[in-house]
Write a protein that holds these residues in place. Structure first.
Motif, PDB file in Angstrom:
ATOM      1  N   GLY A  35       0.815  -1.205   0.000  1.00 24.32           N
ATOM      2  CA  GLY A  35       0.000   0.000   0.000  1.00 24.32           C
ATOM      3  C   GLY A  35       0.850   1.256   0.000  1.00 24.32           C
ATOM      4  O   GLY A  35       0.525   2.244  -0.675  1.00 24.32           O
ATOM      5  N   LYS A  36       1.926   1.236   0.734  1.00 21.15           N
ATOM      6  CA  LYS A  36       2.821   2.392   0.776  1.00 21.15           C
ATOM      7  C   LYS A  36       3.493   2.616  -0.577  1.00 21.15           C
ATOM      8  O   LYS A  36       3.607   3.749  -1.048  1.00 21.15           O
ATOM      9  N   ILE A  37       3.921   1.540  -1.218  1.00 20.16           N
ATOM     10  CA  ILE A  37       4.531   1.652  -2.546  1.00 20.16           C
ATOM     11  C   ILE A  37       3.515   2.193  -3.541  1.00 20.16           C
ATOM     12  O   ILE A  37       3.810   3.089  -4.330  1.00 20.16           O
ATOM     13  N   TYR A  38       2.297   1.670  -3.484  1.00 19.42           N
ATOM     14  CA  TYR A  38       1.267   2.116  -4.425  1.00 19.42           C
ATOM     15  C   TYR A  38       0.936   3.591  -4.200  1.00 19.42           C
ATOM     16  O   TYR A  38       0.854   4.364  -5.150  1.00 19.42           O
ATOM     17  N   LYS A  39       0.756   3.967  -2.954  1.00 21.10           N
ATOM     18  CA  LYS A  39       0.398   5.351  -2.649  1.00 21.10           C
ATOM     19  C   LYS A  39       1.508   6.312  -3.057  1.00 21.10           C
ATOM     20  O   LYS A  39       1.263   7.321  -3.705  1.00 21.10           O
ATOM     21  N   THR A  40       2.712   6.000  -2.695  1.00 17.46           N
ATOM     22  CA  THR A  40       3.830   6.894  -2.978  1.00 17.46           C
ATOM     23  C   THR A  40       4.170   6.924  -4.459  1.00 17.46           C
ATOM     24  O   THR A  40       4.297   7.997  -5.051  1.00 17.46           O
ATOM     25  N   GLY A  41       4.314   5.764  -5.043  1.00 16.23           N
ATOM     26  CA  GLY A  41       4.812   5.699  -6.410  1.00 16.23           C
ATOM     27  C   GLY A  41       3.776   5.948  -7.467  1.00 16.23           C
ATOM     28  O   GLY A  41       3.978   6.748  -8.376  1.00 16.23           O
ATOM     29  N   MET A  42       2.665   5.284  -7.356  1.00 18.73           N
ATOM     30  CA  MET A  42       1.689   5.354  -8.426  1.00 18.73           C
ATOM     31  C   MET A  42       0.775   6.577  -8.300  1.00 18.73           C
ATOM     32  O   MET A  42       0.510   7.255  -9.288  1.00 18.73           O
ATOM     33  N   LEU A  43       0.298   6.850  -7.117  1.00 20.42           N
ATOM     34  CA  LEU A  43      -0.658   7.942  -6.964  1.00 20.42           C
ATOM     35  C   LEU A  43       0.014   9.305  -6.893  1.00 20.42           C
ATOM     36  O   LEU A  43      -0.463  10.268  -7.492  1.00 20.42           O
ATOM     37  N   MET A  44       1.113   9.406  -6.163  1.00 18.42           N
ATOM     38  CA  MET A  44       1.739  10.718  -5.988  1.00 18.42           C
ATOM     39  C   MET A  44       2.655  11.087  -7.152  1.00 18.42           C
ATOM     40  O   MET A  44       2.701  12.240  -7.549  1.00 18.42           O
ATOM     41  N   HIS A  45       3.376  10.133  -7.686  1.00 19.44           N
ATOM     42  CA  HIS A  45       4.342  10.434  -8.734  1.00 19.44           C
ATOM     43  C   HIS A  45       3.860  10.033 -10.121  1.00 19.44           C
ATOM     44  O   HIS A  45       4.358  10.544 -11.111  1.00 19.44           O
ATOM     45  N   GLY A  46       2.941   9.092 -10.211  1.00 15.41           N
ATOM     46  CA  GLY A  46       2.374   8.680 -11.486  1.00 15.41           C
ATOM     47  C   GLY A  46       3.347   8.016 -12.445  1.00 15.41           C
ATOM     48  O   GLY A  46       3.240   8.154 -13.651  1.00 15.41           O
ATOM     49  N   LYS A  47       4.293   7.275 -11.916  1.00 16.25           N
ATOM     50  CA  LYS A  47       5.244   6.606 -12.802  1.00 16.25           C
ATOM     51  C   LYS A  47       5.411   5.156 -12.387  1.00 16.25           C
ATOM     52  O   LYS A  47       5.032   4.754 -11.296  1.00 16.25           O
ATOM     53  N   ASN A  48       5.972   4.368 -13.298  1.00 14.71           N
ATOM     54  CA  ASN A  48       6.223   2.964 -13.003  1.00 14.71           C
ATOM     55  C   ASN A  48       7.348   2.838 -11.985  1.00 14.71           C
ATOM     56  O   ASN A  48       8.246   3.680 -11.921  1.00 14.71           O
ATOM     57  N   ALA A  49       7.298   1.773 -11.229  1.00 13.54           N
ATOM     58  CA  ALA A  49       8.261   1.606 -10.149  1.00 13.54           C
ATOM     59  C   ALA A  49       9.357   0.624 -10.547  1.00 13.54           C
ATOM     60  O   ALA A  49       9.085  -0.451 -11.054  1.00 13.54           O
ATOM     61  N   THR A  50      10.580   1.021 -10.301  1.00 15.32           N
ATOM     62  CA  THR A  50      11.714   0.112 -10.415  1.00 15.32           C
ATOM     63  C   THR A  50      12.026  -0.408  -9.015  1.00 15.32           C
ATOM     64  O   THR A  50      11.609   0.191  -8.027  1.00 15.32           O
ATOM     65  N   PRO A  51      12.748  -1.515  -8.903  1.00 16.71           N
ATOM     66  CA  PRO A  51      13.068  -2.027  -7.557  1.00 16.71           C
ATOM     67  C   PRO A  51      13.808  -1.012  -6.685  1.00 16.71           C
ATOM     68  O   PRO A  51      13.544  -0.920  -5.482  1.00 16.71           O
ATOM     69  N   ALA A  52      14.701  -0.239  -7.258  1.00 19.32           N
ATOM     70  CA  ALA A  52      15.429   0.767  -6.468  1.00 19.32           C
ATOM     71  C   ALA A  52      14.483   1.848  -5.959  1.00 19.32           C
ATOM     72  O   ALA A  52      14.583   2.281  -4.807  1.00 19.32           O
ATOM     73  N   GLU A  53      13.559   2.285  -6.805  1.00 19.88           N
ATOM     74  CA  GLU A  53      12.609   3.302  -6.371  1.00 19.88           C
ATOM     75  C   GLU A  53      11.650   2.758  -5.319  1.00 19.88           C
ATOM     76  O   GLU A  53      11.302   3.462  -4.375  1.00 19.88           O
ATOM     77  N   MET A  54      11.233   1.502  -5.466  1.00 23.03           N
ATOM     78  CA  MET A  54      10.344   0.907  -4.469  1.00 23.03           C
ATOM     79  C   MET A  54      11.019   0.848  -3.109  1.00 23.03           C
ATOM     80  O   MET A  54      10.399   1.141  -2.089  1.00 23.03           O
ATOM     81  N   TRP A  55      12.285   0.469  -3.090  1.00 21.99           N
ATOM     82  CA  TRP A  55      13.031   0.425  -1.826  1.00 21.99           C
ATOM     83  C   TRP A  55      13.103   1.815  -1.209  1.00 21.99           C
ATOM     84  O   TRP A  55      12.951   1.962  -0.007  1.00 21.99           O
ATOM     85  N   LYS A  56      13.308   2.835  -2.019  1.00 20.69           N
ATOM     86  CA  LYS A  56      13.366   4.210  -1.529  1.00 20.69           C
ATOM     87  C   LYS A  56      12.021   4.634  -0.950  1.00 20.69           C
ATOM     88  O   LYS A  56      11.946   5.278   0.094  1.00 20.69           O
ATOM     89  N   TRP A  57      10.928   4.272  -1.630  1.00 14.62           N
ATOM     90  CA  TRP A  57       9.593   4.635  -1.165  1.00 14.62           C
ATOM     91  C   TRP A  57       9.222   3.921   0.122  1.00 14.62           C
ATOM     92  O   TRP A  57       8.535   4.475   0.976  1.00 14.62           O
TER      93      TRP A  57
END
Length: 60
Positions: A35-57
């Motif tokens: 849920g945190k990855i989805y909220k941060t990455g998809m809803l707030m930034h609107g871009k696809n997630a890479t493993p490095a970005e998911m770890w950061k989020w």
């Protein structure tokens, strides 16, 4: 745990309960992280997630 229950004549009830508790805690933790990855990455930034970005989020 399923294999142990099938192979043993008597199985310790405490171990079955403990494994179910661990399973429930792990599922809840993974749902919170997803849920945190989805909220941060998809809803707030609107871009696809890479493993490095998911770890950061997750760490934010």
């Amino acid at each position: 745990m399923i294999v142990r229950v099938v192979m043993l004549d008597e199985f310790p009830l405490l171990e079955v309960i403990l494994s179910l508790v661990v399973l429930i805690i792990c599922v809840a933790l993974m749902m919170k992280i997803a849920g945190k990855i989805y909220k941060t990455g998809m809803l707030m930034h609107g871009k696809n997630a890479t493993p490095a970005e998911m770890w950061k989020w997750i760490r934010q």
